[in-house]
Write a protein that holds these residues in place. Structure first.
Motif, mmCIF file in Angstrom:
data_model
loop_
_atom_site.group_PDB
_atom_site.id
_atom_site.type_symbol
_atom_site.label_atom_id
_atom_site.label_comp_id
_atom_site.label_asym_id
_atom_site.label_seq_id
_atom_site.Cartn_x
_atom_site.Cartn_y
_atom_site.Cartn_z
ATOM 1 N N UNK A 45 22.051 -29.432 -25.325
ATOM 2 C CA UNK A 45 23.116 -29.745 -26.170
ATOM 3 C C UNK A 45 23.805 -28.702 -26.622
ATOM 4 N N UNK A 46 23.192 -27.425 -27.071
ATOM 5 C CA UNK A 46 23.902 -26.296 -27.437
ATOM 6 C C UNK A 46 24.672 -25.624 -26.471
ATOM 7 N N UNK A 47 24.187 -25.657 -25.400
ATOM 8 C CA UNK A 47 24.797 -25.017 -24.032
ATOM 9 C C UNK A 47 26.201 -26.054 -23.663
ATOM 10 N N UNK A 48 26.058 -27.154 -23.678
ATOM 11 C CA UNK A 48 27.308 -28.038 -23.667
ATOM 12 C C UNK A 48 28.328 -27.981 -24.644
ATOM 13 N N UNK A 93 18.083 -32.350 -17.970
ATOM 14 C CA UNK A 93 18.712 -30.910 -18.061
ATOM 15 C C UNK A 93 20.262 -31.407 -17.930
ATOM 16 N N UNK A 94 21.101 -30.203 -17.843
ATOM 17 C CA UNK A 94 22.647 -30.471 -17.545
ATOM 18 C C UNK A 94 22.682 -30.614 -15.901
ATOM 19 N N UNK A 95 23.216 -31.725 -15.482
ATOM 20 C CA UNK A 95 23.319 -31.887 -14.235
ATOM 21 C C UNK A 95 24.806 -31.755 -13.508
ATOM 22 N N UNK A 111 21.931 -33.389 -34.040
ATOM 23 C CA UNK A 111 23.083 -33.306 -33.128
ATOM 24 C C UNK A 111 24.199 -32.764 -33.704
ATOM 25 N N UNK A 112 24.801 -33.178 -34.796
ATOM 26 C CA UNK A 112 25.836 -32.776 -35.703
ATOM 27 C C UNK A 112 25.840 -31.322 -35.872
ATOM 28 N N UNK A 113 24.681 -30.790 -36.426
ATOM 29 C CA UNK A 113 24.716 -29.601 -36.826
ATOM 30 C C UNK A 113 24.506 -28.475 -35.614
ATOM 31 N N UNK A 114 24.252 -29.168 -34.546
ATOM 32 C CA UNK A 114 24.039 -28.228 -33.243
ATOM 33 C C UNK A 114 25.902 -28.267 -32.552
ATOM 34 N N UNK A 115 26.557 -28.984 -33.012
ATOM 35 C CA UNK A 115 28.313 -29.061 -32.628
ATOM 36 C C UNK A 115 28.364 -30.160 -32.086
ATOM 37 N N UNK A 116 27.748 -31.652 -31.872
ATOM 38 C CA UNK A 116 28.464 -32.605 -31.345
ATOM 39 C C UNK A 116 29.394 -33.159 -32.247
ATOM 40 N N UNK A 117 30.334 -33.522 -31.471
ATOM 41 C CA UNK A 117 31.555 -34.061 -32.109
ATOM 42 C C UNK A 117 31.465 -35.652 -32.390
ATOM 43 N N UNK A 118 30.862 -36.323 -31.706
ATOM 44 C CA UNK A 118 30.538 -37.748 -31.902
ATOM 45 C C UNK A 118 28.923 -37.854 -31.567
#
Length: 276
Positions: free
Chosen positions: A126-129, A92-94, A164-171
């Motif tokens: 990932x999407x939330x972050x 999870x996001x910690x 990952x890229x589709x969900x918005x990751x920049x790298x």
């Protein structure tokens, strides 16, 4: 991208050549006191000025990195399971976005486990972050984690990187593999490779060279740096390939020569101490 996002990304991936050398020291969040990373402060200190950026958790950042450092921080914000737990993918996001801002993070890092039991949860993380990062101009690095086996083919890695890229990751950080160029071609954002398990120094340098030849934007190495017999020399050799276009032979020769000089300096220092 707004100015803040572009500025932070430029600290991670150098605009001059669109490449990066990231030093990963976030292993303890699921492995505990890893060999040669038992004392993070001692491990990180000599290497800090030779890395383009440093990937670590907030706990190690606060306790083991001098606040005067200008090395950009890639903050690991996912976690929740250990190597002996139920499933490594149950993360999870910690760390909150507010905490990341207080720590002056240049980028946020989070793992996704495509195809695992908890795939949905990690992709939602990932999407939330990304949503949170976009609010404040902080880029997100998605790590395509592969679990304990650490072995996946290009079809799997291409799928994970594209998601990952589709969900918005920049790298995206992933693993080198045969036909790695297909992974890069299918991912519309920069791809950097993980060092993975400890290799012999020449093999790790060959991995770096091959990944760049196949289209990677750089490396995020951990164990292949700080578990080396001479970590500073190894990091300099990796930099030579990434930023100076050195061949594997040139970089390895540099590693050997630097290691030899370092050992001679140590011997002189020891002999001087004994004579005193």
């Amino acid at each position: 991208m707004d100015w803040g996002m572009k500025n932070r990304l430029s600290k991670i991936i150098k605009p001059s050549n669109s490449r990066c050398v990231m030093l990963a020291v976030d292993h303890g969040y699921f492995l505990g006191p890893t060999e040669k990373l038992e004392n993070p402060r001692e491990t990180i200190g000599p290497l800090l000025n030779y890395a383009d950026s440093l990937m670590l958790t907030r706990g190690v950042l606060r306790t083991s990195v001098i606040p005067e450092s200008n090395t950009p921080i890639v903050l690991r914000v996912s976690g929740g399971s250990s190597i002996i737990g139920e499933d490594l993918s149950k993360e999870t996001i910690v760390t909150s976005i507010e905490e990341a801002i207080k720590l002056n993070a240049s980028c946020l890092a989070l793992s996704i486990f495509v195809g695992s039991k908890y795939e949905f949860q990690t992709l939602k993380n990932l999407s939330k972050l990304v949503n949170e990062g976009e609010k404040y101009g902080i880029p997100v690095l998605a790590v395509t984690a592969v679990g304990k086996e650490m072995a996946r083919d290009s079809r799997y890695l291409a799928l994970a990187c594209r998601i990952a890229a589709e969900l918005g990751a920049h790298v995206v950080k992933t693993y080198h593999c045969p036909d790695f160029n297909k992974v890069v071609e299918g991912c519309p954002v920069p791809v950097i490779i993980a060092g993975g398990k400890k290799l012999a120094e020449r093999e790790a340098l060959q991995l770096t060279f091959d990944a760049l030849e196949d289209g990677a934007s750089g490396v995020d190495m951990g164990r292949n740096i700080w578990q080396s017999d001479n970590p500073v020399a190894m990091l300099k050799a990796v930099r030579a390939i990434v930023h100076e276009n050195s061949t594997v032979k040139e970089a390895y020769d540099q590693y050997v020569n630097t290691s030899t000089m370092t050992e001679e300096i140590r011997k002189k220092s020891r002999n001087k101490s004994v004579s005193i």
